[in-house]
Write an enzyme that holds these catalytic residues in place. Structure first.
Site, PDB file in Angstrom:
ATOM      1  N   PRO A   1      -3.839  -0.616  19.115  1.00  0.00           N
ATOM      2  CA  PRO A   1      -3.536  -0.967  17.606  1.00  0.00           C
ATOM      3  C   PRO A   1      -3.718   0.362  16.696  1.00  0.00           C
ATOM      4  O   PRO A   1      -3.255   0.067  15.333  1.00  0.00           O
ATOM      5  CB  PRO A   1      -4.717  -2.057  17.334  1.00  0.00           C
ATOM      6  CG  PRO A   1      -5.763  -1.763  18.587  1.00  0.00           C
ATOM      7  CD  PRO A   1      -5.018  -1.154  19.569  1.00  0.00           C
TER       8      PRO A   1
ATOM      9  N   HIS B   1       0.844  -1.269  -0.036  1.00  0.00           N
ATOM     10  CA  HIS B   1       0.073   0.198   0.087  1.00  0.00           C
ATOM     11  C   HIS B   1       0.813   1.191   0.096  1.00  0.00           C
ATOM     12  O   HIS B   1       1.685   1.344   0.628  1.00  0.00           O
ATOM     13  CB  HIS B   1      -0.871  -0.079   1.368  1.00  0.00           C
ATOM     14  CG  HIS B   1      -2.081  -0.891   1.064  1.00  0.00           C
ATOM     15  ND1 HIS B   1      -3.226  -0.531   1.833  1.00  0.00           N
ATOM     16  CD2 HIS B   1      -2.344  -1.750  -0.056  1.00  0.00           C
ATOM     17  CE1 HIS B   1      -4.152  -1.329   1.450  1.00  0.00           C
ATOM     18  NE2 HIS B   1      -3.858  -2.048   0.372  1.00  0.00           N
TER      19      HIS B   1
ATOM     20  N   LYS C   1       1.460  -1.127  15.076  1.00  0.00           N
ATOM     21  CA  LYS C   1       2.875  -0.924  15.407  1.00  0.00           C
ATOM     22  C   LYS C   1       3.228  -2.251  15.959  1.00  0.00           C
ATOM     23  O   LYS C   1       4.385  -2.554  16.458  1.00  0.00           O
ATOM     24  CB  LYS C   1       3.086   0.133  16.100  1.00  0.00           C
ATOM     25  CG  LYS C   1       3.125   1.475  15.453  1.00  0.00           C
ATOM     26  CD  LYS C   1       4.473   1.669  14.647  1.00  0.00           C
ATOM     27  CE  LYS C   1       4.490   2.706  13.421  1.00  0.00           C
ATOM     28  NZ  LYS C   1       4.129   2.359  12.239  1.00  0.00           N
TER      29      LYS C   1
ATOM     30  N   TYR D   1       4.412   5.921  10.289  1.00  0.00           N
ATOM     31  CA  TYR D   1       3.342   4.796   9.856  1.00  0.00           C
ATOM     32  C   TYR D   1       4.059   3.762   9.013  1.00  0.00           C
ATOM     33  O   TYR D   1       3.834   2.627   9.457  1.00  0.00           O
ATOM     34  CB  TYR D   1       2.295   5.372   9.113  1.00  0.00           C
ATOM     35  CG  TYR D   1       1.015   4.351   8.942  1.00  0.00           C
ATOM     36  CD1 TYR D   1      -0.065   4.290   9.743  1.00  0.00           C
ATOM     37  CD2 TYR D   1       1.132   3.600   7.782  1.00  0.00           C
ATOM     38  CE1 TYR D   1      -0.795   3.362   9.847  1.00  0.00           C
ATOM     39  CE2 TYR D   1       0.072   2.663   7.949  1.00  0.00           C
ATOM     40  CZ  TYR D   1      -1.029   2.443   8.556  1.00  0.00           C
ATOM     41  OH  TYR D   1      -2.194   1.598   8.764  1.00  0.00           O
TER      42      TYR D   1
ATOM     43  N   TYR E   1      -8.912   5.422   8.108  1.00  0.00           N
ATOM     44  CA  TYR E   1      -8.946   5.596   9.524  1.00  0.00           C
ATOM     45  C   TYR E   1     -10.010   6.744   9.697  1.00  0.00           C
ATOM     46  O   TYR E   1      -9.683   7.745   9.217  1.00  0.00           O
ATOM     47  CB  TYR E   1      -7.756   6.013  10.003  1.00  0.00           C
ATOM     48  CG  TYR E   1      -6.547   4.983  10.424  1.00  0.00           C
ATOM     49  CD1 TYR E   1      -6.543   4.204  11.602  1.00  0.00           C
ATOM     50  CD2 TYR E   1      -5.832   4.745   9.238  1.00  0.00           C
ATOM     51  CE1 TYR E   1      -5.695   3.086  11.465  1.00  0.00           C
ATOM     52  CE2 TYR E   1      -4.883   3.506   9.338  1.00  0.00           C
ATOM     53  CZ  TYR E   1      -4.580   2.989  10.378  1.00  0.00           C
ATOM     54  OH  TYR E   1      -3.885   1.904  10.721  1.00  0.00           O
TER      55      TYR E   1
HETATM   56  P1  FAD Z   1       2.047 -12.865  20.821  1.00  0.00           P
HETATM   57  O1  FAD Z   1       1.661 -12.828  19.406  1.00  0.00           O
HETATM   58  O2  FAD Z   1       1.376 -12.596  22.014  1.00  0.00           O
HETATM   59  O3  FAD Z   1       2.764 -14.245  21.132  1.00  0.00           O
HETATM   60  C1  FAD Z   1       3.242 -14.665  22.403  1.00  0.00           C
HETATM   61  C2  FAD Z   1       3.048 -16.242  22.412  1.00  0.00           C
HETATM   62  O4  FAD Z   1       3.559 -16.633  23.700  1.00  0.00           O
HETATM   63  C3  FAD Z   1       1.620 -16.759  22.155  1.00  0.00           C
HETATM   64  O5  FAD Z   1       1.622 -17.688  21.105  1.00  0.00           O
HETATM   65  C4  FAD Z   1       1.118 -17.461  23.617  1.00  0.00           C
HETATM   66  O6  FAD Z   1       0.436 -18.429  23.485  1.00  0.00           O
HETATM   67  C5  FAD Z   1       2.495 -17.733  24.137  1.00  0.00           C
HETATM   68  N1  FAD Z   1       2.777 -17.895  25.579  1.00  0.00           N
HETATM   69  C6  FAD Z   1       2.064 -16.852  26.581  1.00  0.00           C
HETATM   70  N2  FAD Z   1       2.402 -17.187  27.721  1.00  0.00           N
HETATM   71  C7  FAD Z   1       3.142 -18.409  27.616  1.00  0.00           C
HETATM   72  C8  FAD Z   1       3.869 -19.199  28.560  1.00  0.00           C
HETATM   73  N3  FAD Z   1       3.688 -19.100  29.974  1.00  0.00           N
HETATM   74  N4  FAD Z   1       4.561 -20.131  28.114  1.00  0.00           N
HETATM   75  C9  FAD Z   1       4.623 -20.404  27.002  1.00  0.00           C
HETATM   76  N5  FAD Z   1       4.203 -19.749  25.934  1.00  0.00           N
HETATM   77  C10 FAD Z   1       3.493 -18.812  26.156  1.00  0.00           C
HETATM   78  N6  FAD Z   1       0.392  -5.086  15.345  1.00  0.00           N
HETATM   79  C11 FAD Z   1       0.825  -4.602  14.247  1.00  0.00           C
HETATM   80  O7  FAD Z   1       1.774  -4.591  13.891  1.00  0.00           O
HETATM   81  N7  FAD Z   1       0.024  -4.122  13.175  1.00  0.00           N
HETATM   82  C12 FAD Z   1      -1.458  -4.402  13.421  1.00  0.00           C
HETATM   83  O8  FAD Z   1      -2.176  -4.270  12.188  1.00  0.00           O
HETATM   84  C13 FAD Z   1      -2.154  -4.923  14.577  1.00  0.00           C
HETATM   85  N8  FAD Z   1      -3.225  -5.119  14.875  1.00  0.00           N
HETATM   86  C14 FAD Z   1      -3.861  -5.661  15.854  1.00  0.00           C
HETATM   87  C15 FAD Z   1      -5.206  -5.601  16.001  1.00  0.00           C
HETATM   88  C16 FAD Z   1      -5.540  -6.192  16.935  1.00  0.00           C
HETATM   89  C17 FAD Z   1      -7.006  -6.465  17.248  1.00  0.00           C
HETATM   90  C18 FAD Z   1      -4.708  -6.790  18.036  1.00  0.00           C
HETATM   91  C19 FAD Z   1      -5.335  -7.343  19.436  1.00  0.00           C
HETATM   92  C20 FAD Z   1      -3.427  -6.744  18.073  1.00  0.00           C
HETATM   93  C21 FAD Z   1      -3.005  -5.845  17.015  1.00  0.00           C
HETATM   94  N9  FAD Z   1      -1.753  -5.846  16.668  1.00  0.00           N
HETATM   95  C22 FAD Z   1      -1.158  -5.243  15.687  1.00  0.00           C
HETATM   96  C23 FAD Z   1      -0.444  -6.343  17.751  1.00  0.00           C
HETATM   97  C24 FAD Z   1       0.365  -7.628  17.343  1.00  0.00           C
HETATM   98  O9  FAD Z   1      -0.749  -8.469  16.926  1.00  0.00           O
HETATM   99  C25 FAD Z   1       0.929  -7.779  18.570  1.00  0.00           C
HETATM  100  O10 FAD Z   1       1.938  -6.652  18.750  1.00  0.00           O
HETATM  101  C26 FAD Z   1       1.882  -9.264  18.014  1.00  0.00           C
HETATM  102  O11 FAD Z   1       1.282 -10.239  18.293  1.00  0.00           O
HETATM  103  C27 FAD Z   1       2.923  -9.289  19.181  1.00  0.00           C
HETATM  104  O12 FAD Z   1       3.747 -10.619  18.851  1.00  0.00           O
HETATM  105  P2  FAD Z   1       4.509 -11.312  20.100  1.00  0.00           P
HETATM  106  O13 FAD Z   1       5.133 -12.488  19.408  1.00  0.00           O
HETATM  107  O14 FAD Z   1       5.253 -10.446  20.665  1.00  0.00           O
HETATM  108  O15 FAD Z   1       3.205 -11.866  21.208  1.00  0.00           O
HETATM  109  C1  PHB Z   2      -6.012  -4.687  10.885  1.00  0.00           C
HETATM  110  O1  PHB Z   2      -6.018  -4.839   9.555  1.00  0.00           O
HETATM  111  O2  PHB Z   2      -6.389  -5.614  11.630  1.00  0.00           O
HETATM  112  C2  PHB Z   2      -5.393  -3.414  11.391  1.00  0.00           C
HETATM  113  C3  PHB Z   2      -5.033  -2.609  10.438  1.00  0.00           C
HETATM  114  C4  PHB Z   2      -4.639  -1.335  10.842  1.00  0.00           C
HETATM  115  C5  PHB Z   2      -4.442  -0.971  12.044  1.00  0.00           C
HETATM  116  C6  PHB Z   2      -4.848  -2.046  13.046  1.00  0.00           C
HETATM  117  C7  PHB Z   2      -5.420  -3.229  12.751  1.00  0.00           C
HETATM  118  O3  PHB Z   2      -4.035   0.043  12.668  1.00  0.00           O
END
Ligand code: FAD
Ligand code: PHB
Length: 399
Positions: A302, A82, A306, A394, A210
């Site tokens: 979100p 995009h 980021k 962004y 947005y």
């Molecule tokens: P997680 O994905 O949370 O992974 C952590 C893992 O550790 C999980 O699989 C969990 O099961 C495991 N775990 C937990 N506790 C334990 C334990 N005790 N023992 C072993 N394993 C364990 N980010 C963006 O960059 N762009 C976006 O557009 C965006 N949109 C989002 C929309 C929504 C609705 C949400 C909720 C989040 C969004 N995010 C977005 C954020 C993004 O999803 C997270 O920041 C990302 O998943 C972080 O990755 P991580 O690997 O640090 O953590």
């Molecule tokens: C998404 O597609 O889930 C999404 C996109 C942009 C955001 C947050 C979530 O800022």
């Protein structure tokens, strides 16, 4: 449970990675390509991890890291670069052009797909991933020989290692293994949530929108040409059962500019959930031989897209430190990991907070605050400098 090629849980490795989300998986992949050993311990089943609908926007740095890790092939075929994004407010649509402002794009490619690609690469390379690992505990982190214990199917295991990477998200165990006396936590909780749905309908626009509206914020996003992701700001105490599909579509459409609303194609939701919004940072990201990366160390609302991208920038810095140290070389990279990662984290925390504050209706938003929000959006529309700053943040600050 998935383990090494012999089917057994190894007793020793170089890095134990707690958490098989994007941070843990990318770190394991980069270590494997550098000839370093790791084991991932994941609390959930793989099916559960892959069913979580999360992020959709990859910064350019994340895209490049995935390509360098040899897992960018499907993203480049199926993802959507995009070159801009839309902001709607006061009945207007402002497009901010990323290419024109900073010469970079973002990539639309779901976190679920990123995770799937990383699992496939790790499986092929034989990197051990233990699923359904319970009672994970970290030991002797401030000695030269830390270890991690955990259970699978009621059987306890211990793995000795050189370093532990805490990639276990915001509800993991790694952060709580850090002594309270060294940990500083910074938090802002926002007084609203996001109700999100996924629907097998064509996206309302080619780019994300947005929307700032007096009824509250809305976001139109997508995964591909027949899969849309939409969000509306909702009260924190709302329950998903309060929101029929019809109510959701009516609310979304009322918050969009009329031409976008008229293009909106509705259909049954295939996923619907409410997420609270929070900014949180833990400092430092290191205790002895434990390093936190991703959501285990920080959370952003979100709005700026980021979270996943910060998890990947942390992994970039942590990987650099780990390869040097594991090769018997300098530990400077590890010693400076927390400061380097946090410097970038705070920039993203600031941008996400700013965008959240600009775009949402707060319960105590009075007429003055609303006019200030509108003035700031108007300034964005008239100022090339402001649009450049937006595009720079962004699409992602450099690592
Ligand atoms: P997680 O994905 O949370 O992974 C952590 C893992 O550790 C999980 O699989 C969990 O099961 C495991 N775990 C937990 N506790 C334990 C334990 N005790 N023992 C072993 N394993 C364990 N980010 C963006 O960059 N762009 C976006 O557009 C965006 N949109 C989002 C929309 C929504 C609705 C949400 C909720 C989040 C969004 N995010 C977005 C954020 C993004 O999803 C997270 O920041 C990302 O998943 C972080 O990755 P991580 O690997 O640090 O953590
Ligand atoms: C998404 O597609 O889930 C999404 C996109 C942009 C955001 C947050 C979530 O800022």
């Amino acid at each position: 449970m998935t383990t090494g090629s012999d089917g057994l849980v190894p007793r020793r490795t170089q890095v134990v990675i707690i958490g098989g989300g994007p941070a843990g998986l990318l770190l394991a992949r980069k270590l494997q390509l550098a000839g370093k050993e790791s084991i991932i311990l994941e609390r959930q089943t793989r099916e559960y991890v892959l069913a979580r609908i999360r992020a959709g926007v990859l910064e350019w740095g994340s895209v490049e890291q995935l390509r360098e890790a040899g897992v960018g092939g499907r993203m480049d075929l199926e993802g959507f670069p995009h070159e801009g994004v839309g902001l709607s407010f006061s009945g207007r649509h402002l497009r901010i052009d990323f290419q024109e402002n900073v010469g970079r794009n973002v990539m639309i490619y779901g976190q679920t797909e990123v995770t799937k690609d990383l699992y496939a690469a790790l499986d092929e390379a034989g990197v051990p991933i233990v699923h359904e690992a319970t009672d994970v505990m970290l030991h002797d982190l401030t000695t030269g020989s830390p270890s991690v214990t955990f259970s699978v199917d009621g059987v306890e295991h211990r793995i000795e290692c050189e370093y532990v990477a805490g990639c276990d998200g915001s509800h993991g165990v790694s952060r709580s293994a850090m002594p309270a006396s060294i940990l500083r936590e910074y938090e802002r909780v926002y007084p609203f949530g996001w109700l999100g749905i996924l629907s097998e309908t064509p996206p309302v626009d080619d780019e994300l929108i947005y929307a700032h509206h007096e009824r509250g914020f809305a976001l139109c996003s997508m995964r591909h040409s027949m899969l849309s992701r939409y969000y509306v700001q909702c009260p924190l105490d709302d329950d998903v059962s309060d929101w029929s599909d019809d109510r959701f579509w009516d609310e979304l459409s009322s918050r969009l500019p009329p031409d976008a609303a008229s293009r909106l194609v509705t259909g049954p939701s295939i996923e619907k959930s409410i997420a609270p919004l929070r900014s949180f940072v833990a400092e430092p990201l290191q205790h002895g031989r434990l390093f936190l990366a991703g959501d285990s160390g920080h959370i952003v609302p979100p709005t700026g897209a980021k979270g996943l991208n910060l998890a990947f920038s942390d992994v970039h810095y942590l990987f650099e430190g780990l390869v040097d140290a594991l090769a018997g070389g300098s530990t400077t990279g590890l010693d400076t990991y927390s400061d380097r990662a946090l410097r970038r984290v705070w920039q993203a925390v600031r941008f996400s907070w700013w965008m959240t504050t600009l775009m949402h209706r707060f319960p105590d938003t009075g007429d003055f605050d609303r006019r200030i929000q509108e003035a700031e959006l108007d300034h964005l529309s008239m100022s090339d400098a402001a649009q450049s700053v937006f595009a720079e943040n962004y699409t992602g600050l450099p690592y």
